[in-house]
Design a protein around this motif. Structure first.
Motif, short mmCIF file in Angstrom:
data_model
loop_
_atom_site.label_atom_id
_atom_site.label_comp_id
_atom_site.label_asym_id
_atom_site.label_seq_id
_atom_site.Cartn_x
_atom_site.Cartn_y
_atom_site.Cartn_z
N ARG A 1 7.91 32.32 55.06
CA ARG A 1 6.86 33.11 54.43
C ARG A 1 5.89 32.19 53.69
O ARG A 1 6.27 31.42 52.83
N ASN A 2 4.63 32.24 54.11
CA ASN A 2 3.54 31.46 53.49
C ASN A 2 3.76 29.95 53.56
O ASN A 2 3.25 29.21 52.72
N LEU A 3 4.52 29.49 54.54
CA LEU A 3 4.81 28.05 54.65
C LEU A 3 4.69 27.63 56.12
O LEU A 3 5.30 28.23 57.00
N TRP A 4 3.87 26.59 56.34
CA TRP A 4 3.66 26.03 57.67
C TRP A 4 3.81 24.52 57.61
O TRP A 4 3.79 23.93 56.53
N ASP B 1 13.88 18.74 52.08
CA ASP B 1 12.43 18.79 52.27
C ASP B 1 11.92 20.22 52.19
O ASP B 1 10.89 20.49 51.57
N LEU B 2 12.64 21.15 52.79
CA LEU B 2 12.24 22.57 52.71
C LEU B 2 12.31 23.08 51.28
O LEU B 2 11.42 23.81 50.83
N LYS B 3 13.36 22.70 50.54
CA LYS B 3 13.50 23.14 49.15
C LYS B 3 12.36 22.60 48.30
O LYS B 3 11.83 23.31 47.44
N THR B 4 11.97 21.35 48.53
CA THR B 4 10.87 20.77 47.77
C THR B 4 9.59 21.56 48.00
O THR B 4 8.88 21.93 47.06
N ALA B 5 9.29 21.84 49.27
CA ALA B 5 8.07 22.59 49.60
C ALA B 5 8.14 24.01 49.03
O ALA B 5 7.15 24.51 48.48
N ARG B 6 9.27 24.66 49.14
CA ARG B 6 9.41 26.03 48.63
C ARG B 6 9.31 26.08 47.11
O ARG B 6 8.75 27.03 46.56
#
Length: 127
Positions: A71-74, A113-118
């Motif tokens: 959601r809202n992440l690309w 990496d996903l946790k950092t971006a989220r």
């Protein structure tokens, strides 16, 4: 909290970008994606910049350049000299906000990496 990334403009461009590219900025004023980009060789920075510019002028795009990560992440997917780089971003209004950049070390994007971006996305969504 954001700073425009002006270096994406190329002389002779007559089209207007669909999105303005900005860097996520921490409360301390750091811009992690900008700092990561500066650590890369010039040719790799240019490759990633061209890929981001393609997304900026052609939004919305899909595979193989852009992949939805949630959601809202690309992610912008770039092939660089020593591997595969990813820049995770969100879109807020007319802004493409660069949240996190890294070089992939395995086929699957790491949970860290996903946790950092989220986490950075959550900071933006609080505004």
């Amino acid at each position: 909290m954001y700073q425009l990334w002006y270096t994406l403009c190329i002389d002779g461009d007559k089209n207007e970008p669909i999105l303005d590219v900005v860097f996520y900025r921490t409360n301390a004023g750091n811009e992690p994606v900008r700092e990561w980009l500066k650590s890369l060789p010039n040719d790799d920075r240019k490759t990633i910049g061209v890929d981001i510019k393609t997304a900026q002028y052609g939004w919305p795009l899909g595979m193989p350049l852009i992949r939805k990560m949630g959601r809202n992440l690309w992610e912008v997917r770039s092939k660089i000299s020593f591997g595969i780089a990813r820049v995770l971003f969100t879109v807020k209004g007319t802004m493409m906000i660069l949240l996190h950049g890294f070089v992939k070390k395995s086929q699957k994007t790491s949970l860290d990496d996903l946790k950092t971006a989220r986490r950075r996305l959550a900071d933006i969504e609080k505004e």
